[in-house]
Design an enzyme around this catalytic site. Structure first.
Site, PDB file in Angstrom:
ATOM      1  N   SER A  55      44.720  66.281  14.773  1.00 35.40           N
ATOM      2  CA  SER A  55      45.506  67.327  13.841  1.00 35.40           C
ATOM      3  C   SER A  55      44.486  67.830  13.045  1.00 35.40           C
ATOM      4  CB  SER A  55      46.553  66.443  12.858  1.00 35.40           C
ATOM      5  OG  SER A  55      45.944  65.323  12.489  1.00 35.40           O
ATOM      6  N   ASP A  93      41.517  59.629  17.903  1.00 40.93           N
ATOM      7  CA  ASP A  93      42.358  60.318  18.752  1.00 40.93           C
ATOM      8  C   ASP A  93      41.813  60.904  19.839  1.00 40.93           C
ATOM      9  OD1 ASP A  93      44.951  60.860  19.331  1.00 40.93           O
ATOM     10  OD2 ASP A  93      45.330  62.276  17.541  1.00 40.93           O
ATOM     11  N   GLU A 192      56.426  59.621  16.820  1.00 40.55           N
ATOM     12  CA  GLU A 192      56.620  60.690  16.163  1.00 40.55           C
ATOM     13  C   GLU A 192      57.814  61.552  16.311  1.00 40.55           C
ATOM     14  OE1 GLU A 192      53.002  63.102  16.266  1.00 40.55           O
ATOM     15  OE2 GLU A 192      53.957  64.819  15.022  1.00 40.55           O
TER      16      GLU A 192
END
Ligand code: KIV
Length: 308
Positions: A55, A93, A192
């Protein structure tokens, strides 16, 4: 506590600590972190897991999606977060297309652990990523899974961010995904944008902790994007709650500082250094001896440092 015998020493949490906390019934908080000072503060606050999420592409680098993020960018930010922390388990990530095959996944996960100092990696995908997770875990890399809305597959999921698993087929397939991730050896799994009832069922069916974002309150833990938590972004998703208004605080600080500069109130005496006036007089040739010898020399005639 450290194994060194010093009760005050802080040691890095491991996936076994996370499993123990989960077994003890603790709800697990995880935040994203992308930089050194924020990571330091979150570590001081006792957040046990910090995710250097891709992100960062959107919330820190200004890209329009996470698929633009590269391995080098992820390693750069992960290393900064690791340097800022003493206790938190840092999870890197794996970016888009960095784990297309088991060999590629091991190579890139190895870079997260060796070069950046992370303790675990996260990869997206359920059944489709089972083989990759298994290979990583076998190679000694702790893996966090991620199912539901998986931003790296946004083009395959229709482009628009939306809650997943709302139909009979989609709910069944998400349950199968969760079990595949667990069976492949992941130590936990992010859910999510999942309806809360489905997230609760998945949580109750798994041994490993579920970490929810937009997945309701029944997950084993929660994760938030740190810029949402701090009110730093220009957009806040529905599932986020801001606990601060850093955007407002930064704007106010910058405006006040610029006004002080304009009015010559900054820097003040506390931010300013003086030198010994006598030394300055000597440097400028205006001591009594200089005057007796014909007065202070013209400043323009004084040689610059580089000429001395
Ligand atoms: O990249 C990220 O920040 C994430 C979280 C939303 C789980 O994957």
């Amino acid at each position: 506590m450290s194994g060194s015998g010093d009760p005050a020493a802080v040691r890095r949490l491991t996936v076994s600590d996370i499993a123990r906390m989960h077994a003890d019934g603790e709800s697990l908080p995880m935040l994203t972190a992308y930089d050194h000072p924020t990571a330091q503060i979150l570590d001081e606050a006792g957040i046990p897991m910090l995710l250097v999420g891709d992100s960062l592409g959107q919330v820190l680098l200004g890209f329009d999606s996470t698929v633009r993020v590269t391995m080098d960018q992820m390693l750069h930010h992960t290393a900064a977060v690791v340097r800022g922390t003493k206790r938190a388990l840092v999870i890197g990530d794996m970016p888009f297309l960095s784990y297309s095959s088991p060999d590629e996944a091991i190579e890139n996960a190895g870079r997260f652990l060796r070069e950046a100092g992370a303790q675990a990696v996260k990869i997206e995908g359920g059944v489709r990523s089972g083989r990759i997770i298994e290979a990583l875990v076998r190679a000694g890399v702790p893996v966090m899974g991620h199912i539901g809305w998986t931003p790296q597959s946004q083009h395959g999921l229709g482009g628009k961010v939306r809650v997943q698993g709302k139909t009979r087929e989609a709910a069944r397939s998400m349950l199968a995904d969760a079990i595949a991730v667990q069976d492949a050896g992941a130590f936990s799994i992010v859910l999510e944008l999942v309806p809360e009832q489905l997230a609760a069922i998945i949580t109750s069916r798994l041994r490993i902790p579920t970490i929810g974002i937009g997945a309701g309150p029944h997950c084993s833990g929660q994760v938030q994007v740190v810029t949402d938590l701090l009110g730093l972004g220009d957009f806040s998703p529905r599932h986020a709650r801001a606990y601060a208004d850093l955007r407002g605080a930064i704007r106010k600080a910058a405006t006040e500082w610029a006004a002080d500069v304009a009015a010559r109130r900054f820097p003040g005496p506390e931010q300013t250094v003086r030198m010994d006036d006598a030394v300055l007089d000597e440097a400028l040739g205006r001591t009594p001896d200089d005057r007796a010898a014909g007065g202070a020399r013209d400043i323009a005639a004084i040689p610059l440092d580089r000429d001395l």
